[in-house]
Design an enzyme around this catalytic site. Structure first.
Site, PDB file in Angstrom:
ATOM      1  N   GLY A   1       0.630  -0.999   0.002  1.00  0.00           N
ATOM      2  CA  GLY A   1       0.106  -0.011  -0.014  1.00  0.00           C
ATOM      3  C   GLY A   1       0.883   1.262   0.100  1.00  0.00           C
TER       4      GLY A   1
ATOM      5  N   ASN B   1       1.563   3.562  -2.113  1.00  0.00           N
ATOM      6  CA  ASN B   1       1.099   4.703  -2.774  1.00  0.00           C
ATOM      7  C   ASN B   1      -0.177   5.384  -2.046  1.00  0.00           C
ATOM      8  OD1 ASN B   1       1.672   6.651  -4.748  1.00  0.00           O
ATOM      9  ND2 ASN B   1      -0.020   6.138  -6.005  1.00  0.00           N
TER      10      ASN B   1
ATOM     11  N   MET C   1      -1.043   6.608   3.997  1.00  0.00           N
ATOM     12  CA  MET C   1      -0.317   6.130   5.109  1.00  0.00           C
ATOM     13  C   MET C   1       0.955   5.612   4.573  1.00  0.00           C
ATOM     14  SD  MET C   1      -1.639   6.923   7.973  1.00  0.00           S
ATOM     15  CE  MET C   1      -0.201   6.300   8.754  1.00  0.00           C
TER      16      MET C   1
ATOM     17  N   THR D   1      -7.979  -1.967   8.074  1.00  0.00           N
ATOM     18  CA  THR D   1      -9.251  -2.266   8.942  1.00  0.00           C
ATOM     19  C   THR D   1     -10.209  -2.807   8.099  1.00  0.00           C
ATOM     20  OG1 THR D   1     -10.076   0.120   8.546  1.00  0.00           O
ATOM     21  CG2 THR D   1      -8.556  -0.369  10.621  1.00  0.00           C
TER      22      THR D   1
ATOM     23  N   SER E   1      -3.595  -4.559  14.446  1.00  0.00           N
ATOM     24  CA  SER E   1      -4.212  -3.502  15.186  1.00  0.00           C
ATOM     25  C   SER E   1      -4.843  -2.642  14.481  1.00  0.00           C
ATOM     26  CB  SER E   1      -3.103  -2.947  16.069  1.00  0.00           C
ATOM     27  OG  SER E   1      -3.751  -1.797  16.830  1.00  0.00           O
TER      28      SER E   1
ATOM     29  N   MET F   1      -2.618   2.258  15.258  1.00  0.00           N
ATOM     30  CA  MET F   1      -1.200   2.022  15.506  1.00  0.00           C
ATOM     31  C   MET F   1      -0.839   3.185  16.729  1.00  0.00           C
ATOM     32  SD  MET F   1      -0.736  -0.714  14.158  1.00  0.00           S
ATOM     33  CE  MET F   1       1.135  -0.695  14.863  1.00  0.00           C
TER      34      MET F   1
ATOM     35  N   HIS G   1     -14.061  10.396  12.027  1.00  0.00           N
ATOM     36  CA  HIS G   1     -12.885  10.343  10.869  1.00  0.00           C
ATOM     37  C   HIS G   1     -13.437  11.199   9.813  1.00  0.00           C
ATOM     38  CE1 HIS G   1     -12.013   7.032  13.301  1.00  0.00           C
ATOM     39  NE2 HIS G   1     -10.811   6.984  12.729  1.00  0.00           N
TER      40      HIS G   1
ATOM     41  N   LYS H   1     -13.645   7.738   4.907  1.00  0.00           N
ATOM     42  CA  LYS H   1     -13.020   6.535   5.228  1.00  0.00           C
ATOM     43  C   LYS H   1     -14.411   5.407   4.988  1.00  0.00           C
ATOM     44  CE  LYS H   1     -12.246   4.740   9.958  1.00  0.00           C
ATOM     45  NZ  LYS H   1     -10.908   3.785   9.374  1.00  0.00           N
TER      46      LYS H   1
ATOM     47  N   GLY I   1     -12.588   0.689  13.109  1.00  0.00           N
ATOM     48  CA  GLY I   1     -11.958  -0.478  13.642  1.00  0.00           C
ATOM     49  C   GLY I   1     -11.307  -0.210  15.112  1.00  0.00           C
ATOM     50  N   THR I   2     -11.019   1.130  15.317  1.00  0.00           N
ATOM     51  CA  THR I   2     -10.645   1.649  16.626  1.00  0.00           C
ATOM     52  C   THR I   2     -11.752   1.500  17.617  1.00  0.00           C
ATOM     53  OG1 THR I   2      -8.672   2.837  15.649  1.00  0.00           O
ATOM     54  CG2 THR I   2      -9.526   3.408  17.920  1.00  0.00           C
TER      55      THR I   2
END
Length: 238
Positions: free
Chosen positions: A7, A9, A12, A77, A99, A102, A131, A135, A141-142
């Site tokens: 991932g 490009n 993150m 996620t 996770s 992070m 968010h 998204k 996910g958190t």
């Protein structure tokens, strides 16, 4: 540490690459940009894979990592039950760090939330997460990870995601609410109220670089571990 960024490009992936520096990048993999198109195109040596791609790619990622005996950090996620089961099964053969967030701060928040739920007694509990407007997964996910940490302390709780019906709040309900707007990086707030007093725990992410920093720290820790499934709780406990 030499890492493959899966991932590379994405938003993150680019931040992780910048923080790692070219000398610590074994390869970048992405379906767009000037990168390898898939993990199987890589034939060099690497210490780990850092994945910030999409949950749908988890099968391909785990197949590559188990065949090459390479630890993998999965930071994407939205995984469904079958994908989570695959992660658990693969962790018997390689170290996997999984996770949905992070952030060290979120890991501390999760620990505090479980402690408050255990100590505060009978109370109403609500989680609010916000968010950016692009998204994909709802709730985050958190937020689900925080809810599960609370449920571990109070197993009788049942999740009510995006409350929409006209009805009174149930006593064993844990409400989870999602907001999506602008370029919001990520905010998670947990509210505990017994009618007489209220405790509010909140984490605000100010810059996505914090997730990249946490991922790199976790990956450096992961490469020294035995096969197994690890998360932020394992990291902050060491």
């Amino acid at each position: 540490m030499k890492a493959i960024i899966n991932g590379a490009n994405g938003r993150m992936g680019r931040i992780v690459a910048e923080m790692l520096g070219s000398e610590n990048i074994a390869a970048g993999v992405d379906v767009t940009g000037d990168f390898l198109r898939k993990l199987d195109d890589f034939h060099g040596e690497a210490d780990c894979v850092i994945d910030f791609s999409n949950h749908k790619a988890v099968g391909e990622i785990l197949k590559f990592c188990t065949s090459r005996n390479i630890p993998v950090l999965i930071a994407s996620t939205g995984h469904d039950d079958s994908e989570r089961n695959l992660i658990h099964e693969s962790s018997r053969n390689i170290p996997i760090f999984f996770s949905p967030n992070m952030s060290l701060g979120v890991a501390i928040l999760s620990d505090l939330a479980a402690r408050v739920a255990n100590l505060f007694g009978d109370c109403d509990i609500e989680i609010i997460e916000a968010h950016h407007n692009q998204k994909l997964d709802v709730p985050s996910g958190t937020a689900l990870a925080l809810a599960n940490a609370i449920k571990n302390a109070k197993p009788e709780l049942e999740f009510n995601i995006g409350r929409h019906e006209n009805a009174k709040r149930k006593s064993n309900e844990l409400g989870i609410h999602s907001l999506r707007y602008g370029s919001e990086v990520g905010t998670h707030e947990i509210i505990f109220s017994n009618g007489l007093e209220t405790i509010s725990l909140r984490h605000d992410a100010k810059d996505r670089a914090l997730f990249a920093k946490g991922a790199i720290k976790a990956a450096e820790w992961l490469i020294a571990q035995k096969p197994g499934l690890y998360n932020m709780k394992d990291l902050i406990g060491n």
